[in-house]
Design a protein around this motif. Structure first.
Motif, PDB file in Angstrom:
ATOM      1  N   THR A  38     -35.606 137.742 -19.849  1.00 36.91           N
ATOM      2  CA  THR A  38     -34.230 138.257 -19.797  1.00 36.91           C
ATOM      3  C   THR A  38     -33.297 137.223 -19.182  1.00 36.91           C
ATOM      4  OG1 THR A  38     -34.982 140.549 -19.628  1.00 36.91           O
ATOM      5  CG2 THR A  38     -32.735 140.085 -18.888  1.00 36.91           C
ATOM      6  N   PHE A  39     -33.776 136.575 -18.127  1.00 35.10           N
ATOM      7  CA  PHE A  39     -32.983 135.507 -17.495  1.00 35.10           C
ATOM      8  C   PHE A  39     -32.694 134.398 -18.495  1.00 35.10           C
ATOM      9  CE2 PHE A  39     -32.807 131.349 -15.489  1.00 35.10           C
ATOM     10  CZ  PHE A  39     -31.805 131.524 -14.547  1.00 35.10           C
ATOM     11  N   LYS A  40     -33.697 133.979 -19.237  1.00 36.04           N
ATOM     12  CA  LYS A  40     -33.525 132.896 -20.205  1.00 36.04           C
ATOM     13  C   LYS A  40     -32.479 133.248 -21.257  1.00 36.04           C
ATOM     14  CE  LYS A  40     -37.295 131.084 -21.908  1.00 36.04           C
ATOM     15  NZ  LYS A  40     -38.690 131.026 -22.430  1.00 36.04           N
ATOM     16  N   LYS A  41     -32.415 134.518 -21.631  1.00 35.46           N
ATOM     17  CA  LYS A  41     -31.438 134.950 -22.626  1.00 35.46           C
ATOM     18  C   LYS A  41     -30.038 135.074 -22.024  1.00 35.46           C
ATOM     19  CE  LYS A  41     -34.848 137.540 -25.332  1.00 35.46           C
ATOM     20  NZ  LYS A  41     -35.345 138.889 -25.693  1.00 35.46           N
ATOM     21  N   ALA A  42     -29.983 135.332 -20.707  1.00 39.91           N
ATOM     22  CA  ALA A  42     -28.696 135.563 -20.051  1.00 39.91           C
ATOM     23  C   ALA A  42     -27.925 134.272 -19.791  1.00 39.91           C
ATOM     24  CB  ALA A  42     -28.905 136.313 -18.736  1.00 39.91           C
ATOM     25  N   VAL A  43     -28.648 133.185 -19.565  1.00 42.74           N
ATOM     26  CA  VAL A  43     -27.975 131.922 -19.278  1.00 42.74           C
ATOM     27  C   VAL A  43     -27.648 131.202 -20.586  1.00 42.74           C
ATOM     28  CG1 VAL A  43     -29.056 131.637 -17.020  1.00 42.74           C
ATOM     29  CG2 VAL A  43     -30.192 130.721 -19.056  1.00 42.74           C
ATOM     30  N   PRO A  44     -26.659 130.304 -20.565  1.00 46.21           N
ATOM     31  CA  PRO A  44     -26.325 129.562 -21.785  1.00 46.21           C
ATOM     32  C   PRO A  44     -27.540 128.796 -22.323  1.00 46.21           C
ATOM     33  CG  PRO A  44     -24.640 129.242 -20.116  1.00 46.21           C
ATOM     34  CD  PRO A  44     -25.759 129.970 -19.450  1.00 46.21           C
ATOM     35  N   GLN A  45     -27.715 128.840 -23.617  1.00 46.64           N
ATOM     36  CA  GLN A  45     -28.853 128.184 -24.237  1.00 46.64           C
ATOM     37  C   GLN A  45     -28.666 126.665 -24.235  1.00 46.64           C
ATOM     38  OE1 GLN A  45     -31.618 130.189 -25.277  1.00 46.64           O
ATOM     39  NE2 GLN A  45     -30.306 131.453 -23.970  1.00 46.64           N
ATOM     40  N   VAL A  46     -29.736 125.961 -23.908  1.00 51.70           N
ATOM     41  CA  VAL A  46     -29.731 124.506 -23.889  1.00 51.70           C
ATOM     42  C   VAL A  46     -30.722 124.020 -24.933  1.00 51.70           C
ATOM     43  CG1 VAL A  46     -30.153 122.441 -22.514  1.00 51.70           C
ATOM     44  CG2 VAL A  46     -29.167 124.474 -21.435  1.00 51.70           C
ATOM     45  N   GLU A  47     -30.229 123.299 -25.900  1.00 47.90           N
ATOM     46  CA  GLU A  47     -31.093 122.862 -26.998  1.00 47.90           C
ATOM     47  C   GLU A  47     -32.047 121.740 -26.580  1.00 47.90           C
ATOM     48  OE1 GLU A  47     -31.432 124.273 -29.871  1.00 47.90           O
ATOM     49  OE2 GLU A  47     -29.924 125.770 -29.376  1.00 47.90           O
TER      50      GLU A  47
END
Length: 262
Positions: A94-103
């Motif tokens: 959930t945390f990973k989805k909440a923060v801006p995605q980094v490619e």
């Protein structure tokens, strides 16, 4: 090392500290590794309430099994030991989805690994607050004061550190004296933060025995030019990590305002 006397000293120190702090017991994150196995056993030996917490996040099955079996063994030996499992996998996702995605970032994997450690720290302090327990750290001397191999405000966020004056080799001595399972003692040390099989040695580039040697040589004032071959490489690794992680080992810097500006 006088292992039995060291064990008695640590147990007495833990009990005295908890009594002086007016706390009810201890909480330990149990990972399946030797450090957390030793610390949880030492805490249990105080006779004070000891809560062992498993906090898997995409954890390797063998790590989960070792942690679970160790806790069950402790509960059979000590009536003051309880346990709880909090699966933080969904929380982490959930945390990973909440923060801006980094490619693509060279720091992404390490940042996420440290996030796992900090989620676990927050979980331990949640239960510590509920029960008036002290969070017992599981770092040894090489990790905490040598190479700084821990997460700031993660596994480094604790109330007290029972084994932080013991080298890793000494932790193994204590583990055997305490009757810690051979499965735990023989397992390659790993922080388990990356969701794969990499060991501490894979990450650091040197074994704990090598790092202990380098730490002692550094304390004698030795320099890189004093060594050659593998010794020189190990000493370089130690000095590089010690310098880079010094900020973890020192108090938070405070910007002091000159009196004439106040």
């Amino acid at each position: 090392m006088q292992t039995e006397k060291v064990i008695d000293h640590i147990v007495h120190w833990l009990k005295t500290y908890a009594s002086a702090a007016n706390m009810n017991g201890f909480i330990v994150g149990v990972s399946g590794g030797v450090d957390s196995a030793v610390v949880s056993t030492l805490c249990a030996r105080t006779g004070l309430r000891t809560l062992c917490v498993e906090m898997p996040i995409h954890q390797a099955p063998d790590q989960v099994t070792r942690a679970h079996n160790h806790i069950q063994d402790l509960k059979k030996k000590f009536a003051n030991v309880t346990d709880i499992e909090v699966d933080l996998t969904n929380t982490f996702e959930t945390f990973k989805k909440a923060v801006p995605q980094v490619e693509a970032s060279p720091n992404l994997d390490l940042s996420l690994a440290n996030t796992r450690a900090r989620l676990r720290m927050s979980t331990l302090y949640y239960f510590a607050g509920l029960h008036k327990y002290l969070v017992a750290g599981t770092g040894n001397k090489v990790e905490d004061f040598g190479v700084g191999f821990y997460t700031k405000y993660g596994d480094g966020g604790v109330d007290l550190s029972p084994i932080a004056d013991l080298m890793k080799s000494e932790v193994y001595e204590v583990a055997r004296a305490l009757g810690v399972s051979e499965n735990i003692i023989d397992a390659p040390p790993t922080d388990g933060l990356f969701g794969d099989s990499r060991s501490d040695e894979d990450q650091i580039g040197a074994t704990y025995d090598e790092l202990e040697w380098a730490m002692r040589e550094a304390e004698k004032g030795k320099k890189l030019e004093n060594f050659s071959g593998r010794e020189k490489e190990v000493f370089r690794i130690y000095k590089m990590r010690h310098g880079a992680n010094k900020h973890k080992m020192e108090p938070i810097p405070v910007c002091e305002i000159p009196l004439h500006l106040k």
